[in-house]
Design a protein around this motif. Structure first.
Motif, short mmCIF file in Angstrom:
data_model
loop_
_atom_site.label_atom_id
_atom_site.label_comp_id
_atom_site.label_asym_id
_atom_site.label_seq_id
_atom_site.Cartn_x
_atom_site.Cartn_y
_atom_site.Cartn_z
N GLU A 100 -2.78 -1.66 5.14
CA GLU A 100 -2.52 -0.21 5.15
C GLU A 100 -1.02 0.05 5.04
N ALA A 101 -0.26 -0.65 5.88
CA ALA A 101 1.19 -0.45 5.90
C ALA A 101 1.78 -0.85 4.56
N THR A 102 1.29 -1.95 3.98
CA THR A 102 1.81 -2.41 2.70
C THR A 102 1.56 -1.38 1.60
N VAL A 103 0.34 -0.83 1.56
CA VAL A 103 0.00 0.17 0.55
C VAL A 103 0.87 1.42 0.73
N SER A 104 1.00 1.90 1.95
CA SER A 104 1.79 3.11 2.21
C SER A 104 3.25 2.89 1.84
N ASP A 105 3.79 1.74 2.20
CA ASP A 105 5.19 1.44 1.88
C ASP A 105 5.39 1.39 0.37
N LEU A 106 4.45 0.75 -0.32
CA LEU A 106 4.55 0.64 -1.78
C LEU A 106 4.54 2.01 -2.42
N VAL A 107 3.60 2.86 -1.99
CA VAL A 107 3.47 4.19 -2.58
C VAL A 107 4.71 5.04 -2.30
N LEU B 253 7.21 6.81 -5.03
CA LEU B 253 7.50 8.24 -4.98
C LEU B 253 9.00 8.49 -4.87
N LYS B 254 9.65 7.69 -4.03
CA LYS B 254 11.10 7.84 -3.83
C LYS B 254 11.86 7.58 -5.14
N ARG B 255 11.40 6.58 -5.90
CA ARG B 255 12.05 6.27 -7.18
C ARG B 255 11.98 7.45 -8.14
N HIS B 256 10.96 8.27 -7.98
CA HIS B 256 10.79 9.44 -8.84
C HIS B 256 11.30 10.72 -8.17
N GLY B 257 12.05 10.56 -7.09
CA GLY B 257 12.66 11.71 -6.44
C GLY B 257 11.69 12.56 -5.64
N ILE B 258 10.55 12.00 -5.24
CA ILE B 258 9.54 12.75 -4.48
C ILE B 258 9.61 12.34 -3.02
N LEU B 259 10.11 13.23 -2.20
CA LEU B 259 10.21 13.00 -0.76
C LEU B 259 9.45 14.11 -0.04
N ARG B 260 9.06 13.83 1.18
CA ARG B 260 8.37 14.86 1.96
C ARG B 260 9.33 16.00 2.28
N SER B 261 8.87 17.24 2.08
CA SER B 261 9.71 18.41 2.36
C SER B 261 8.84 19.49 2.99
N SER C 176 2.64 13.41 -13.71
CA SER C 176 1.79 12.98 -12.61
C SER C 176 1.03 11.71 -12.98
N TYR C 177 0.56 11.68 -14.23
CA TYR C 177 -0.18 10.50 -14.69
C TYR C 177 0.73 9.27 -14.72
N GLU C 178 1.95 9.45 -15.15
CA GLU C 178 2.90 8.33 -15.21
C GLU C 178 3.15 7.75 -13.82
N ILE C 179 3.42 8.65 -12.85
CA ILE C 179 3.71 8.19 -11.48
C ILE C 179 2.47 7.57 -10.86
N ALA C 180 1.32 8.22 -11.05
CA ALA C 180 0.06 7.71 -10.49
C ALA C 180 -0.27 6.34 -11.06
N SER C 181 -0.05 6.17 -12.36
CA SER C 181 -0.35 4.88 -12.99
C SER C 181 0.58 3.79 -12.49
N GLU C 182 1.83 4.15 -12.22
CA GLU C 182 2.76 3.18 -11.66
C GLU C 182 2.29 2.71 -10.29
N ILE C 183 1.86 3.67 -9.46
CA ILE C 183 1.32 3.33 -8.13
C ILE C 183 0.06 2.48 -8.27
N PHE C 184 -0.84 2.95 -9.13
CA PHE C 184 -2.12 2.25 -9.33
C PHE C 184 -1.88 0.81 -9.79
N ASP C 185 -1.01 0.63 -10.78
CA ASP C 185 -0.77 -0.70 -11.34
C ASP C 185 -0.13 -1.63 -10.31
N GLU C 186 0.78 -1.11 -9.48
CA GLU C 186 1.43 -1.96 -8.49
C GLU C 186 0.46 -2.38 -7.39
N ILE C 187 -0.41 -1.46 -6.96
CA ILE C 187 -1.40 -1.82 -5.95
C ILE C 187 -2.37 -2.85 -6.51
#
Length: 286
Positions: A178-185, A189-197, A243-254
Motif C-alpha cells: 500500500e505504502a509503495t503504491v501511494s508513494d509511487l503515485v 503526480l509531483k513530477r507533473h506539478g499536482i499537489l494536494r491543495s 490526464s491519460y498521459e499521467i494516468a498511463s505513467e502511473i499505471f505503467d510504473e505500478i
C-alpha cells in the motif's frame, strides 16, 4: 423497543441492538425530545441501516462532522440496497467516498453549478452496478428533493465499481505494498506539478483512498472479469490527453514495479481520478 445510543436529529438516531451491534434508524419525529437511553418503538421506524463493523461505526462519526445527516442516511440507504437487492459486495470506505460525492453534487445542484457527468458509460460491463446506481439515483432525488439527470448514475456506478471487494472483516491489506503504491503515485503526480491543495483536496483524498484499497482489490480480483473495452479507453485518451498521459505513467510504473498483471480497468479509474484533480475539459467542449 430500541434503546437510543445517540440522537442525531429529530428524525434519526443511533440505536443499540443485541449482540453489541448498532444501527441507524430513521422515522418522522422518532427522536423528538428524546435522549441517550430512551426507547424508540420499533413500529415507528421507517428505515433501519445496520452498522455491522467497527469501521462502519467509525465512518458514521467521521461523516457527521462535515456532511448533513440527511445526506449520510441517504447514502447508507443506497449502500444497503446495493448489498441486499443487487448483491454488490463493497468495502466500507464507500460510505465516505459516496457520501462526499453525493453531498458535493447536491451542493452544486442547489447552487446551479451542477454539470452532467463526463464519466464514460460502462453499463455493458457492469450491469449490476448500473442497475444499483439507477435505483440509487431515484433514492437521492426522492430523499433530498433534487432532480439529478440520469447521467449522474454513471458517477454512482463508478463508486460501486471502485469499491468492489471483501468486507472489512475479511480484508487483509498488504500495508507495505500500500505504502509503495501511494508513494509511487504521489511521486508521479509531483513530477507533473499536482499537489494536494484546498481546491483539489477532496478529489486528491478520494484518489488516495482508492489507492489504499488497490492492493486488496488486485489480490482478490476476478481474473476472468470483462476488461474495459479499448474503444472507451481510446475515447478517454482523445478527450483527456493530459490526464491519460499521467494516468498511463502511473499505471505503467505500478505494472512494471509492483503488479505485472494489473487490469486495464485500473488505467481508466486513474484517468477519471486525475481528470477530476486537474479539471481537464474535454476537447471540443470548451
Amino acid at each position: 423497543m430500541l434503546k437510543i445510543a445517540q440522537v442525531l436529529n429529530n428524525n434519526v438516531a443511533l440505536v443499540d441492538l443485541d449482540n453489541q451491534r448498532q444501527a441507524v434508524v430513521k422515522g418522522k419525529g422518532i427522536a423528538f425530545q428524546k435522549q441517550r437511553g430512551d426507547s424508540i418503538e420499533a413500529s415507528n421506524v421507517e428505515k433501519l441501516f445496520y452498522l455491522e463493523t467497527e469501521t462502519s461505526r467509525q465512518n458514521l462519526y467521521f461523516l457527521l462532522k462535515d456532511i448533513p445527516i440527511d445526506v449520510v442516511t441517504t447514502t447508507y440507504e443506497i449502500i444497503d440496497v446495493a448489498r441486499r437487492k443487487y448483491h454488490i459486495n463493497v468495502v466500507d470506505y464507500i460510505y465516505i467516498t459516496l457520501s462526499d460525492h453525493v453531498f458535493g453534487a447536491y451542493k452544486r445542484f442547489r447552487e446551479g453549478t451542477y454539470l452532467d457527468s463526463l464519466v464514460p458509460d460502462l453499463h455493458e460491463q457492469y450491469l449490476n452496478e448500473y442497475a444499483a446506481a439507477y435505483t440509487a439515483l431515484s433514492i437521492i432525488n426522492n430523499d433530498l428533493g433534487v432532480g439529478f439527470p440520469r447521467s449522474e448514475a454513471k458517477n454512482i456506478a463508478l463508486h460501486f465499481i471502485n469499491a468492489i471487494g471483501q468486507s472489512s472483516e475479511e480484508q487483509r491489506f498488504g500495508e507495505a505494498k500500500e505504502a509503495t503504491v501511494s508513494d509511487l503515485v504521489q511521486e508521479v503526480l509531483k513530477r507533473h506539478g499536482i499537489l494536494r491543495s484546498t481546491s483539489n483536496g477532496n478529489y486528491y483524498d478520494r484518489f488516495m483512498i482508492h489507492l489504499q484499497y488497490l492492493v486488496d482489490r488486485l489480490q482478490h480480483s476476478d481474473k476472468d472479469a470483462t476488461v474495459i473495452k479499448p474503444r472507451i479507453v481510446a475515447e478517454l485518451e482523445g478527450s483527456y490527453p493530459r490526464s491519460y498521459e499521467i494516468a498511463s505513467e502511473i499505471f505503467d510504473e505500478i505494472r512494471k514495479n509492483i503488479y505485472p498483471e494489473m487490469s486495464e480497468d485500473e488505467r481508466l479509474y486513474f484517468v477519471i481520478h486525475i481528470q477530476r484533480l486537474i479539471t481537464e475539459s474535454p476537447i471540443g467542449n470548451g
